[in-house]
Structures are given as structure tokens and as C-alpha cells.
Design an enzyme around this catalytic site. Structure first.
Site, PDB file in Angstrom:
ATOM      1  N   CYS A  45     -33.040  30.628 104.842  1.00  0.00           N
ATOM      2  CA  CYS A  45     -33.459  30.829 106.222  1.00  0.00           C
ATOM      3  C   CYS A  45     -33.741  29.469 106.882  1.00  0.00           C
ATOM      4  O   CYS A  45     -34.124  28.512 106.216  1.00  0.00           O
ATOM      5  CB  CYS A  45     -34.710  31.695 106.281  1.00  0.00           C
ATOM      6  N   ASP A  47     -36.186  28.804 108.652  1.00  0.00           N
ATOM      7  CA  ASP A  47     -37.640  28.652 108.784  1.00  0.00           C
ATOM      8  C   ASP A  47     -38.093  27.248 108.365  1.00  0.00           C
ATOM      9  O   ASP A  47     -37.747  26.754 107.291  1.00  0.00           O
ATOM     10  CB  ASP A  47     -38.336  29.708 107.910  1.00  0.00           C
ATOM     11  N   ARG A  49     -40.697  26.145 107.244  1.00  0.00           N
ATOM     12  CA  ARG A  49     -41.622  26.020 106.111  1.00  0.00           C
ATOM     13  C   ARG A  49     -40.935  26.131 104.756  1.00  0.00           C
ATOM     14  O   ARG A  49     -41.581  26.005 103.719  1.00  0.00           O
ATOM     15  CB  ARG A  49     -42.713  27.092 106.230  1.00  0.00           C
ATOM     16  N   HIS A 101     -37.354  34.567 102.204  1.00  0.00           N
ATOM     17  CA  HIS A 101     -38.774  34.220 102.066  1.00  0.00           C
ATOM     18  C   HIS A 101     -39.621  35.318 102.682  1.00  0.00           C
ATOM     19  O   HIS A 101     -39.248  35.911 103.698  1.00  0.00           O
ATOM     20  CB  HIS A 101     -39.074  32.864 102.739  1.00  0.00           C
ATOM     21  N   CYS A 104     -40.599  36.530 106.811  1.00  0.00           N
ATOM     22  CA  CYS A 104     -39.422  36.087 107.568  1.00  0.00           C
ATOM     23  C   CYS A 104     -39.371  36.791 108.932  1.00  0.00           C
ATOM     24  O   CYS A 104     -39.175  38.004 109.016  1.00  0.00           O
ATOM     25  CB  CYS A 104     -38.144  36.380 106.792  1.00  0.00           C
TER      26      CYS A 104
HETATM   27 CO    CO Z   1     -37.012  33.489 107.856  1.00  0.00          CO
END
Ligand code: CO
Length: 214
Positions: A45, A47, A49, A101, A104
Site C-alpha cells: 500500500c 500508506d 507508515r 496492512h 488500511c
Molecule cells: Co493502506
């Protein structure tokens, strides 16, 4: 912080990083620039993090990375398909990791209904998956349903990856290539293996028969 400083600080950080790396390993850039020979492709992803190299402890040159919202593998997406083909045919990676993750937002958005395009269209496959499981999963509450959907999405994208011509051709040509499905916990930093890995057409067929909704 004024806007210019917000961006200048990144360039300053970069200069500091170059100095530190060169001091510790004077050949680092010469070595890295000369070739890449990663054994692994990471599909994860976007993302901010979930940082693939950091959480797997791999230095530059060892992990080819493709990221998009909710780690989707879609055969109609030329971006993802090009990365997979380059990884498998040219770099001959030996492992592909599909990593989701918990927490999400992409998966949660697909579960909560429709949103605006282009994201709406992007999440269509996850929304269909949610449609198959919504009734069962909601029995345990929203949080559990979100977590479980994130896991199911990894399984779905894993099988989608295993159906791409690039991966199929590798298996038909008896190349060693295994597909893995992992999940990352934002709260503890731990990666977990969710499903048995898949390394051949027959293993894919078995995984498909065990998860018909994928
Ligand atoms: Co995500």
C-alpha cells in the site's frame, strides 16, 4: 513552518544522509549505481507508515517496490503489470510479496460504500469482495470486519498476481518464483505471513479451490 522551509528541509536532510552514508561506507554509491539485482518484489500500500525497506531491513538494491492504494493487483493496470513483468522477466526476482496492512484506509473506504472517481473505480474489486463477505464479517463488529477484510484483500490480490501472464510464464518455464501474502501491523511493526505461499500453477489451483470468492 513556512512552505519553502517545509521543502528545503528535505534537501538538507538528503545532504546530511549522503555525508553519513559516505563516511560509513565510502563505496556505497559507486556500488549501488553499478547494478541492481533484487531477489524480491514488494507490492504494498502507498500508506506513508509502511516503509518496505525499513520494515524488512533491506538496503537499496535488494527490494523492487510497487505501491498503490490498498495494494491492488489488477490486470488492466499497466503500471503494476509493467513492474511485475520487469521484475519477473528481466530482474528474475525469486519472491513476490503482496503486503497489506491493518488500518488500511483504502480497504475501509471500499467497505463503507462508494467514493469519488478515480478512487471509486480503483477500489471496485475490493468492494465486490466485501459484498461476498459483508454479512458474515459484520457479526463480529466493524473493527474485526475491517481487519479480516484487509487479510482477505491480500489473498485476493495474491491470486490476481498468480494469474498474470508474467507469473504464469515464469512457472511454465520452470523458474523459481514464489508469491507470498503478508500483513503489517501499524501498532506493533510486525509482519505476518497470512497464507501458504504459491510457487506453481498447481499450487495456485489449490489456493483458488480453497478460496472461491477470490
Ligand atoms: Co493502506
Amino acid at each position: 513552518m513556512p512552505q519553502n522551509n517545509e521543502i528545503e528541509v528535505l534537501l538538507e536532510n538528503n545532504r546530511r544522509w549522503v555525508t553519513e552514508v559516505t563516511r560509513e561506507d565510502p563505496d556505497f554509491f559507486a556500488r549501488t549505481a553499478s547494478q541492481q539485482a533484487p531477489k524480491y518484489l514488494w507490492i504494498g500500500c502507498s500508506d506513508s507508515r509502511v516503509i518496505p525497506n525499513q520494515i524488512t531491513g533491506l538496503p537499496p538494491g535488494q527490494l523492487l517496490v510497487h505501491r498503490n492504494i490498498a495494494n491492488v493487483v489488477m490486470e488492466t493496470d499497466p503500471n503494476c503489470m509493467s513492474v511485475i513483468d520487469f521484475a519477473v522477466r528481466i530482474l528474475e526476482v525469486r519472491h513476490i510479496i503482496v503486503c497489506g496492512h491493518y488500518g488500511c484506509a483504502g480497504v475501509h473506504t471500499a467497505m463503507s460504500g462508494t467514493t469519488m472517481d478515480p478512487l471509486n473505480e480503483w477500489l471496485d474489486g475490493i468492494r465486490t469482495l466485501w459484498g461476498h463477505h459483508e454479512e458474515d464479517l459484520l457479526e463480529d463488529g466493524t473493527q474485526a470486519a475491517q481487519d479480516r477484510m484487509t487479510e482477505l484483500n491480500v489473498g485476493k490480490q495474491m491470486l490476481s498476481l498468480c494469474r498474470t501472464p508474467s507469473v504464469e510464464d515464469a512457472w511454465l518455464n520452470r523458474k523459481s518464483l514464489r508469491v507470498h501474502g503478508w500483513i503489517y501491523g501499524l501498532k506493533d511493526g510486525v509482519l505476518q505471513n497470512l497464507y501458504p505461499d504459491i510457487g506453481s500453477i498447481s499450487e495456485r489451483t489449490r489456493a483458488e479451490s480453497e478460496s472461491p470468492s477470490f
